[in-house]
Design a protein around this motif. Structure first.
Motif, PDB file in Angstrom:
ATOM      1  N   HIS A 179       0.686  -1.124   0.152  1.00 25.53           N
ATOM      2  CA  HIS A 179       0.154  -0.079  -0.161  1.00 25.53           C
ATOM      3  C   HIS A 179       0.779   1.235  -0.016  1.00 25.53           C
ATOM      4  CE1 HIS A 179      -4.058  -2.095   1.808  1.00 25.53           C
ATOM      5  NE2 HIS A 179      -3.494  -2.668   0.799  1.00 25.53           N
ATOM      6  N   GLU A 180       0.503   2.267  -0.490  1.00 27.96           N
ATOM      7  CA  GLU A 180       1.075   3.678  -0.425  1.00 27.96           C
ATOM      8  C   GLU A 180       0.834   4.258   0.751  1.00 27.96           C
ATOM      9  OE1 GLU A 180       1.305   7.594  -3.154  1.00 27.96           O
ATOM     10  OE2 GLU A 180       0.036   6.435  -3.662  1.00 27.96           O
ATOM     11  N   VAL A 181       2.028   4.413   1.571  1.00 26.38           N
ATOM     12  CA  VAL A 181       1.896   4.917   3.097  1.00 26.38           C
ATOM     13  C   VAL A 181       2.765   6.180   3.329  1.00 26.38           C
ATOM     14  CG1 VAL A 181       2.353   4.561   5.411  1.00 26.38           C
ATOM     15  CG2 VAL A 181       1.295   2.566   3.919  1.00 26.38           C
ATOM     16  N   ILE A 182       2.269   7.063   3.522  1.00 25.90           N
ATOM     17  CA  ILE A 182       3.032   8.361   3.903  1.00 25.90           C
ATOM     18  C   ILE A 182       2.785   8.912   5.450  1.00 25.90           C
ATOM     19  CG2 ILE A 182       2.546   9.205   1.691  1.00 25.90           C
ATOM     20  CD1 ILE A 182       0.614  10.845   2.643  1.00 25.90           C
ATOM     21  N   PRO A 183       3.781   9.620   5.770  1.00 27.31           N
ATOM     22  CA  PRO A 183       3.820  10.317   7.162  1.00 27.31           C
ATOM     23  C   PRO A 183       2.381  10.981   7.231  1.00 27.31           C
ATOM     24  CG  PRO A 183       5.794  10.669   5.965  1.00 27.31           C
ATOM     25  CD  PRO A 183       5.180  10.198   5.152  1.00 27.31           C
ATOM     26  N   LEU A 184       1.973  11.056   8.425  1.00 24.79           N
ATOM     27  CA  LEU A 184       0.498  11.781   9.000  1.00 24.79           C
ATOM     28  C   LEU A 184       1.018  13.170   8.525  1.00 24.79           C
ATOM     29  CD1 LEU A 184      -0.864  10.541  12.258  1.00 24.79           C
ATOM     30  CD2 LEU A 184      -1.661  10.263   9.955  1.00 24.79           C
TER      31      LEU A 184
END
Length: 547
Positions: A179-184
């Protein structure tokens, strides 16, 4: 010897029975401490045993105050009082401190590791202890449990763009692979930018709605003003109708009464005359009776001859009183009333119509750049007349030549507008509107096909609408002031006799596709016969609203 620093908590000074700070604390043989009066009340209501550990006592004994604990409780109560007075208690809507046991004070920070919120006093370990300093502090927030991953019990620090949810550091490894996960923070910045745009859009929507409210209120005010005017016109019309009815009724009754009085007077005259003759005949009857008793032959014969001399001789068979015929009197009165009412109503309605269009009055001034070189303008550009000599003016493609005409400065490309011109004492003039692109050089016939919607006066009495060839107009009176009304969208140009409140002529079905300007020609000087100026009237709209 260095003194050891320590911090005693509030729970250590609480009585296990009343759950409040000790008052006159006593220590039981089993080692537990309670308020003296709490223990006595407990023993009075139950067996003689320890309220905490249930250790039994077979007899009551003398309870003595533990002075050490009493002094410590007093010091704690005094310290707690100072702290509570120094720090603000939590109010509805505030995040309370999770550690405070008595008065919940307002939290100043929340710890995302401990999942607890702290007031100033209870936050101190997080600011001093090296192990706690590494914890992540944030502004006070409620429901800290919602900030933890329900699967891995770790703080939610990342955002999965695929599933559009917040995840912890273990989720991408275990449950959100590929999945494409980025910092909050990155997702926060994006959404904050979107929020800024949305906020601007909301502000625009608010502004539009405020403008719409103003528009609705303005329309409502205009509607109220129109309703007030129409009611005033209606009241005036019906008052006039009532007055006409009352006047006609009075005239009808007066006519009938006068006719009846004439008949009664005639009858009274006949009765008086008949009564006089009756009196005379009664007198003659007495003379005849007296003479019939006379024995004197001579006197009888002499008196008999004179009896017929003074007797009434009028033949009353031909005399009669004809009853007056009132048939048709009411019908005639009603017909006359109807005629008068029609005239009065037309007059009132025309006046109301004129007043209605006058509400669209605009302030018109004449444009000297368009004026023929022989025209003389006043300083306020409201008056114009034809001079004897031409002025030496610079060439200007907007200037009329050789026609002695001039345009208004103001142009109109939508809506409705109205202006008035005083033409008193003039024998020749032209008035109306013209489109911006009309030809101004050379002799151009004034007509709608050439962009003019005008009417004129010639030779002091010849009025005409310039529809192609002049259309003669028959007017009941000579206008002293002429009003011009234009409805751009409806394609209407109307001319009014202002003083008579009468419509002179209307151009209908016009097709306007460009700007319109007021069009004026004061007419030639004509050896001082037409020297009076044509004057553009100034109309104050507030005065019209008071009418």
């Amino acid at each position: 010897m260095s003194s050891a620093s320590f911090m005693m908590t509030e729970e250590q000074f609480l009585c296990g029975i009343c759950l409040d700070v000790f008052t006159d604390p006593v220590t039981l043989p089993c080692g537990h401490n309670f308020c003296k009066h709490c223990v006595i009340e407990h023993w009075d209501s139950s067996k003689c045993q320890c309220p905490s550990c249930k250790f039994p006592y077979y007899k009551r004994f003398d309870l003595r105050v533990n002075t050490f604990i009493s002094e410590m409780a007093a010091q704690f109560r005094e310290s707690a009082g100072r702290n509570s007075s120094d720090q603000q208690a939590a109010k509805p809507g505030d995040v309370p401190c999770d550690i405070c046991t008595e008065t919940k004070r307002k939290a100043v920070k929340s710890c995302l590791v401990c999942l607890a919120s702290y007031c100033d006093a209870h936050l101190q370990p997080h600011l001093t202890a090296s192990r706690l300093k590494r914890h992540q502090l944030t502004d006070p927030v409620e429901n800290l449990e919602c900030r933890m991953c329900t699967i891995h019990d770790k703080p939610l620090e990342l955002f999965c763009k695929t599933d559009q949810i917040c995840v912890c550091m273990l989720c991408p490894v275990l449950d959100h692979k590929l999945h494409e996960v980025i910092p909050l923070k990155e997702q926060f910045e994006k959404k904050k930018a979107e929020l800024g745009k949305r906020e601007a859009r909301i502000h625009r929507m608010i502004q539009k709605r405020r403008l719409k409210i103003q528009e609705i209120k303005h329309t409502t005010q205009l509607s109220k003003e129109a309703a007030d005017r129409e009611m005033a016109v209606g009241v005036q019309v019906f008052n006039t109708l009532i007055q006409s009815l009352e006047r006609t009724q009075a005239e009808l009754i007066g006519t009938i009464e006068a006719t009846q009085k004439t008949t009664e007077k005639q009858a009274k005259g006949f009765v008086q005359e008949l009564e006089q003759e009756i009196s005379e005949l009664i007198r003659k009857s007495a003379e005849v009776e007296q003479l019939s008793r006379s024995k004197d032959h001579l006197h009888f014969l002499q008196s008999f001859a004179s009896l017929d001399a003074s007797a009434p001789t009028k033949d009353w068979k031909e005399v009669s009183i004809e009853p007056p015929s009132f048939e048709g009197t009411v019908r005639t009165a009603v017909d006359q009333l109807e005629e008068n009412l029609c005239k009065e109503m037309k007059k009132l309605l025309h006046k109301a119509e004129l007043h209605r269009v006058q509400l669209f009055a605009v302030d018109v001034t004449l444009d000297p750049d368009t004026a023929h070189s022989a025209l003389i303008l006043s300083d306020d550009c409201k008056q114009v007349y034809h001079g004897v000599l031409k002025k030496n003016l610079p060439d200007n493609p907007k200037r009329f030549n050789p026609s002695c005409c001039i345009l208004g400065k103001q142009s109109f490309s939508s809506g409705r507008f109205y202006f008035e011109a005083q033409v008193k004492e003039k024998t020749r003039w032209t008035l109306g509107v013209a489109k911006a692109s009309i030809k101004r050089q050379g002799i151009i016939p004034l007509c709608p096909d050439n962009g003019h919607w005008t009417m004129w006066l010639k030779n002091g009495e010849e009025y005409a609408a310039l529809v192609g060839s002049p259309l003669p107009l028959s007017l009941n009176s000579k206008p002293q002031k002429v009003g011009v009304f234009v409805d751009y969208e409806e394609g209407l140009v109307s001319f009014y006799d202002v003083d008579a409140a009468a419509l002179i002529y209307s151009f209908t079905g016009c097709s306007f596709t460009e700007k319109l300007y007021p069009f004026v020609s004061p007419g030639l000087y004509d050896d001082n016969v037409n020297s009076a100026p044509l004057i553009i009237s100034s109309i104050v709209r507030s005065d019209l609203l008071k009418r």
